[in-house]
Design an enzyme around this catalytic site. Structure first.
Site, PDB file in Angstrom:
ATOM      1  N   LYS A 103       0.840  -1.193   0.000  1.00 41.28           N
ATOM      2  CA  LYS A 103       0.000   0.000   0.000  1.00 41.28           C
ATOM      3  C   LYS A 103       0.882   1.253   0.000  1.00 41.28           C
ATOM      4  O   LYS A 103       2.086   1.193   0.228  1.00 41.28           O
ATOM      5  CB  LYS A 103      -0.893   0.004   1.249  1.00 41.28           C
ATOM      6  N   ARG A 153     -10.384   0.722  14.818  1.00 37.14           N
ATOM      7  CA  ARG A 153     -10.547   1.239  13.454  1.00 37.14           C
ATOM      8  C   ARG A 153     -11.533   0.313  12.738  1.00 37.14           C
ATOM      9  O   ARG A 153     -12.640   0.099  13.210  1.00 37.14           O
ATOM     10  CB  ARG A 153      -9.189   1.315  12.741  1.00 37.14           C
ATOM     11  N   MET A 161      10.199  24.830  -0.079  1.00 36.95           N
ATOM     12  CA  MET A 161       9.392  23.911  -0.873  1.00 36.95           C
ATOM     13  C   MET A 161      10.240  23.020  -1.780  1.00 36.95           C
ATOM     14  O   MET A 161       9.949  21.825  -1.934  1.00 36.95           O
ATOM     15  CB  MET A 161       8.384  24.684  -1.714  1.00 36.95           C
ATOM     16  N   TYR A 212      14.575  31.247   4.504  1.00 38.98           N
ATOM     17  CA  TYR A 212      13.505  32.110   5.009  1.00 38.98           C
ATOM     18  C   TYR A 212      13.626  32.374   6.504  1.00 38.98           C
ATOM     19  O   TYR A 212      13.899  31.452   7.292  1.00 38.98           O
ATOM     20  CB  TYR A 212      12.139  31.482   4.726  1.00 38.98           C
TER      21      TYR A 212
END
EC number: 5.1.1.1
Length: 388
Positions: A33, A134, A316, A268
């Site tokens: 997964k 769950r 980013m 930054y």
């Protein structure tokens, strides 16, 4: 390449063989997964089958159907999918011979509707909630679910191929929840057996239970993190102590190297300011590539044979490293994490530096980082994006 995740499929196959050696008569399900925890679902699934995994585990139906679309047949490996909503796609899953996890009678009704529409029986795994809270049927709902499934099986509409549950605290040996869940699972199995069900597989153990709880192995163990060579219990033992080897190496080519004076702000907010004249190197990956922003000022990496640390904030697309008096060239390799053979950080080192778990570190490596497969390519060489 700007950056890449190198995936060692030989290491993955070795990890599966090491896990199979620990689980005795229990089969191993390779959990692929989340794009095989960021490693590339299809190449890793093929390598797992080559290593003897007769089961593959997925969360979403789209993942399960993707394995079948890639040519992995039911004869090669059963595929279990466990995270369903009313939208399905139930019919496609039945038609593709996907094993479907059923946690309540609502899901069973959807399966039966699909069976009637497709015209072939389904394979289901009934899931009991033994304490995780769950998916899974609660003990007070379990007998009714079992009875409904048994009635459908008697009509030839489905086969109950499995009964299963999932641990909450298997990574904490000795936690009282483990014994409680094991007892609850045995009770759920007894209810199923009393109703006339004879499942092909009973499964409870995840990676930590596969490594530490042989009493929970039953017929099948689900190997997630461990098959990718990372320890699910790092405070107890590292991967090498379990015979495992990390599969992913995440690295990038330096995009800029320059000298700057003392007192120069970096990235930054200028949370980092150079203490003296120094060399800064720019690593062209950032939080859009999966580098945690929490790694600002703490993330480790390996440049020029030395352990370095992220200087200032992770942006980013990039971050900066202060090399001090050391030299480097544009294009030199920065290894964020790997197996640790050369002294480079590991995914576990990144997890500790950022206050998370290694599962998240590898899984979050983004789709714009190409995966390059070595050690036998699992049917592909380089997969652009998140892997095959």
């Amino acid at each position: 390449m700007r950056a890449e995740a190198v995936i060692d499929l030989a290491a993955l196959r070795g990890n599966i063989r090491a896990l199979r050696a620990r689980t005795g008569s229990a089969a191993v399900m390779s959990v692929v997964k989340a794009d095989a925890y960021g490693h590339g679902m299809v190449p890793c699934a093929r390598a797992a089958v080559e290593a003897g995994s007769g089961w593959l585990g997925t969360a979403t139906p789209e993942e399960a159907l993707g394995l079948r679309a890639a040519g992995i047949t039911a004869e090669q490996a059963r595929v279990l999918c466990w995270l369903w909503t009313p939208a399905g796609p139930w019919r496609q899953a039945v038609a593709a011979d996907i094993d479907i996890s059923v946690s309540g009678e609502w899901a069973l009704r959807h399966v039966l509707d699909a069976v009637r529409a497709v015209g072939r029986p389904a394979r289901v795994h009934l899931k009991a909630d033994t304490g995780l809270g769950r998916n899974g049927a609660q003990p007070h709902d379990w007998p009714a679910l079992v009875a409904a499934a048994r009635a459908a099986e008697a009509e030839g509409l489905l086969t109950v191929a499995g009964v299963w549950s999932h641990f909450a605290c298997a990574d904490e040996p000795g936690h009282p929840a483990n014994a409680s869940q094991l007892a609850g699972f045995r009770t759920a199995l007894a209810v199923a057996e009393a109703a006339g069900l004879r499942p092909e597989v009973r499964h409870l153990a995840n990676s930590p239970a596969a490594l530490l709880m042989p009493e929970a192995h039953f017929d099948l163990v689900r190997a997630g993190l461990a098959q990718y060579g990372l320890s699910p219990v790092p405070e107890i033992a590292g991967p090498e102590e379990f015979g495992l080897r990390p599969v992913m190496t995440f690295q990038a080519a330096l995009a800029q190297v320059k000298r700057v004076p003392a007192g120069h702000g970096v990235s930054y907010g200028h949370s980092y300011v150079t203490a003296g004249e120094t060399t800064l190197a720019l690593v062209p990956v950032g939080y859009a590539d999966g580098v945690p922003r929490h790694a600002s000022g703490t993330g480790p990496l390996w440049i020029g044979g030395k352990w370095r640390t992220v200087a200032g904030r992770v942006a980013m697309d990039q971050f900066v490293v202060d090399l001090g008096g050391d030299r480097a060239e544009v294009g030199d390799l920065a290894v964020l994490f790997g197996p640790g053979d050369r002294g480079e950080p590991t995914a576990e080192d990144w997890a500790r530096a950022t206050g998370t778990i290694s599962y998240e570190i590898v899984t979050r490596i983004g789709a714009r980082v190409p995966r390059r497969y070595v050690g036998g390519d699992g049917g592909t060489g380089v997969a652009e994006g998140a892997g095959g």
